[in-house]
Design a protein around this motif. Sequence first.
Motif, PDB file in Angstrom:
ATOM      1  N   LEU A 144      21.839   7.358 -58.695  1.00 31.61           N
ATOM      2  CA  LEU A 144      22.277   8.718 -58.369  1.00 31.61           C
ATOM      3  C   LEU A 144      22.022   8.877 -56.874  1.00 31.61           C
ATOM      4  N   VAL A 145      23.103   8.909 -56.117  1.00 36.52           N
ATOM      5  CA  VAL A 145      23.040   8.767 -54.659  1.00 36.52           C
ATOM      6  C   VAL A 145      23.513  10.039 -53.978  1.00 36.52           C
ATOM      7  N   ALA A 146      22.747  10.478 -52.990  1.00 42.79           N
ATOM      8  CA  ALA A 146      23.120  11.624 -52.156  1.00 42.79           C
ATOM      9  C   ALA A 146      22.797  11.285 -50.710  1.00 42.79           C
ATOM     10  N   LYS A 147      23.357  12.043 -49.791  1.00 47.31           N
ATOM     11  CA  LYS A 147      22.988  11.862 -48.394  1.00 47.31           C
ATOM     12  C   LYS A 147      21.556  12.341 -48.183  1.00 47.31           C
ATOM     13  N   ALA A 148      20.839  11.668 -47.299  1.00 45.96           N
ATOM     14  CA  ALA A 148      19.451  12.032 -47.032  1.00 45.96           C
ATOM     15  C   ALA A 148      19.332  13.460 -46.517  1.00 45.96           C
ATOM     16  N   SER A 149      20.364  13.920 -45.822  1.00 42.13           N
ATOM     17  CA  SER A 149      20.336  15.256 -45.223  1.00 42.13           C
ATOM     18  C   SER A 149      21.011  16.324 -46.073  1.00 42.13           C
ATOM     19  N   GLY A 150      21.394  15.953 -47.305  1.00 44.44           N
ATOM     20  CA  GLY A 150      22.219  16.857 -48.108  1.00 44.44           C
ATOM     21  C   GLY A 150      21.482  17.915 -48.887  1.00 44.44           C
ATOM     22  N   GLY A 151      20.153  17.883 -48.912  1.00 48.88           N
ATOM     23  CA  GLY A 151      19.391  18.903 -49.619  1.00 48.88           C
ATOM     24  C   GLY A 151      19.330  18.703 -51.121  1.00 48.88           C
ATOM     25  N   ILE A 152      19.747  17.545 -51.593  1.00 48.16           N
ATOM     26  CA  ILE A 152      19.676  17.239 -53.030  1.00 48.16           C
ATOM     27  C   ILE A 152      18.466  16.352 -53.257  1.00 48.16           C
ATOM     28  N   ASN A 153      17.492  16.874 -54.003  1.00 46.95           N
ATOM     29  CA  ASN A 153      16.242  16.147 -54.238  1.00 46.95           C
ATOM     30  C   ASN A 153      15.976  15.882 -55.707  1.00 46.95           C
ATOM     31  N   THR A 154      16.615  16.624 -56.593  1.00 45.61           N
ATOM     32  CA  THR A 154      16.456  16.466 -58.036  1.00 45.61           C
ATOM     33  C   THR A 154      17.823  16.567 -58.701  1.00 45.61           C
ATOM     34  N   VAL A 155      17.890  16.180 -59.958  1.00 45.41           N
ATOM     35  CA  VAL A 155      19.150  16.271 -60.689  1.00 45.41           C
ATOM     36  C   VAL A 155      19.617  17.729 -60.767  1.00 45.41           C
ATOM     37  N   THR A 156      18.699  18.658 -60.938  1.00 49.38           N
ATOM     38  CA  THR A 156      19.092  20.062 -61.051  1.00 49.38           C
ATOM     39  C   THR A 156      19.708  20.598 -59.762  1.00 49.38           C
ATOM     40  N   ASP A 157      19.436  19.950 -58.639  1.00 51.83           N
ATOM     41  CA  ASP A 157      20.047  20.366 -57.376  1.00 51.83           C
ATOM     42  C   ASP A 157      21.545  20.082 -57.328  1.00 51.83           C
ATOM     43  N   LEU A 158      22.051  19.364 -58.324  1.00 46.45           N
ATOM     44  CA  LEU A 158      23.477  19.053 -58.363  1.00 46.45           C
ATOM     45  C   LEU A 158      24.330  20.244 -58.796  1.00 46.45           C
ATOM     46  N   LYS A 159      23.713  21.291 -59.287  1.00 43.91           N
ATOM     47  CA  LYS A 159      24.481  22.451 -59.775  1.00 43.91           C
ATOM     48  C   LYS A 159      25.355  23.012 -58.659  1.00 43.91           C
ATOM     49  N   GLY A 160      26.640  23.150 -58.989  1.00 44.04           N
ATOM     50  CA  GLY A 160      27.602  23.684 -58.041  1.00 44.04           C
ATOM     51  C   GLY A 160      28.099  22.683 -57.012  1.00 44.04           C
ATOM     52  N   LYS A 161      27.646  21.435 -57.095  1.00 44.60           N
ATOM     53  CA  LYS A 161      27.991  20.425 -56.098  1.00 44.60           C
ATOM     54  C   LYS A 161      29.171  19.561 -56.553  1.00 44.60           C
ATOM     55  N   ARG A 162      29.756  18.893 -55.575  1.00 40.01           N
ATOM     56  CA  ARG A 162      30.837  17.926 -55.850  1.00 40.01           C
ATOM     57  C   ARG A 162      30.190  16.591 -56.189  1.00 40.01           C
ATOM     58  N   VAL A 163      30.345  16.192 -57.444  1.00 33.48           N
ATOM     59  CA  VAL A 163      29.614  15.021 -57.939  1.00 33.48           C
ATOM     60  C   VAL A 163      30.574  14.087 -58.668  1.00 33.48           C
ATOM     61  N   SER A 164      30.597  12.813 -58.256  1.00 32.82           N
ATOM     62  CA  SER A 164      31.345  11.821 -59.032  1.00 32.82           C
ATOM     63  C   SER A 164      30.464  11.339 -60.177  1.00 32.82           C
ATOM     64  N   ILE A 165      31.000  11.395 -61.386  1.00 34.74           N
ATOM     65  CA  ILE A 165      30.253  10.953 -62.567  1.00 34.74           C
ATOM     66  C   ILE A 165      30.741   9.588 -63.059  1.00 34.74           C
ATOM     67  N   GLY A 166      31.489   8.887 -62.207  1.00 31.34           N
ATOM     68  CA  GLY A 166      31.982   7.566 -62.571  1.00 31.34           C
ATOM     69  C   GLY A 166      33.442   7.591 -62.958  1.00 31.34           C
ATOM     70  N   ALA A 167      34.057   6.426 -62.929  1.00 34.59           N
ATOM     71  CA  ALA A 167      35.466   6.318 -63.293  1.00 34.59           C
ATOM     72  C   ALA A 167      35.676   6.715 -64.744  1.00 34.59           C
TER      73      ALA A 167
END
Length: 342
Positions: A144-167
Motif C-alpha cells: 500500500l503505497v503513498a507519496k511520503a509528502s501526501g499525508g497518508i499514514n494509515t489505511v483510514t487516511d485513504l477516505k475520500g482519496k484517489r486510490v487504485s485497488i488493482g486491476a
Amino acid sequence: MRGSLRTFGPLVALVLVAAACAAPRQSTPTQTATAAGTAAASATPDFTGRTLNIVTGGTGGVYIVYGAGLADMLTKRMKVAASAQSTPASVDNMKLIRDGKADLAFTLADTAFDAINGKNRFAPPEGKVDAKAIAVMYSNYMHLVAKASGGINTVTDLKGKRVSIGAAGSGTETKAIRILEAYGLNATTDINPQRLAAQDSADALRDSKLDAFFFDGGLPTSAVADLANSTPIKLIDQSDAIAKMNSKYGNFYFPAKIPKGTYKNDADVVTAGVANLLVVPSSFDAAFVKAILTAMFDYQADLALVHPEAKNLKLDTATQGSSIDFHPGAIDFYKAKGVWKP
C-alpha cells in the motif's frame, strides 16, 4: 517462504517477458487421454513439442517476470512449446483455467479457494473452477503505497482519496477491498477507486493522478522499486486487518514484513501476506505435472536468475500453505522426494 532481497537484472527479465508473453489463445489443458496413456507407458515420458500456456500477471509485477522465466526454462529444458500470457492476474487466471484457455496459472491462495468453492468473485452467475495445486511458490506482500509528502499514514487516511485497488480481475483487487473493509472503509463509496495494474498505478502516483495504490506482489516488485528511485514514497501498515480478514474469509492471511530498505523505507512494514500457488486443471496429465515439477526443482537456478522470489521455491515449503488440494501428479512427485505431508 519469505525471500531474501536481491537485485535482479531488469534486462534479463524484459527479454524473457518480450519473448515469452503471448496473446490469449485456446489451450489444451487436459493433454488428451491418449497422450496420458503414452506417458504412463514410458519410464521417461517425452513431452517434446507439447504446448503449455502459463497465465501470469501485468507489467510491473512479479508474476509476469517469473512466469516468463518459467516458460523459457521449460521450453529449453523439456523441449515443450511453453508461453507466458500477460493477464490482470489471479481472478482472471483461474477463469482461464476453468474455461480451458490455460494450462498453468499463478494465483493467490485466497482467490484459488474462492474459485474452487464458487464463492465471492466466482459465485453465480460465475462458475466454480476445477483445479489443483502443484506448488506453493512464494509469499505475496500487500504493498500500500503513498507519496511520503501526501499525508497518508494509515489505511483510514485513504477516505475520500484517489486510490487504485488493482486491476479488475486481479487478486490485488479482491484483497484490497477486504483490507479496506477491515478498516471500516467501503471500496466503492469511501474512496475514489481506480483499477490500475502495478506499473500504471506507480506512474499515476508519480504524476499525482493518484493519492495511493494497492499492489499485492513479491519482493521486490519492480514497479514499486522503480517508483521509489524517483519519488519519495511510504508504505502503509495493514497489521490490524489480518485477524479480521481471516475471521471473515478464511485463514489465508498472515503478517508479512517488507524489510527496511526494500524500497528505501526506513523501517520494516507489516503487510497482509498470502501464499502464491501454481495450479493446473484437475484433468491435467499427471506424468506431465511430475515432469514440470522435476524441471522446476532441477533447474531452479535458471528461475532465480529471472527473479529472486524463485529462490523461495523449496521442496520443504512447496506443499505447505495451499488453500486447495494438490494434483495427484504433484503428490506422487513430492512423495518420491520424501517431503509429502498429508
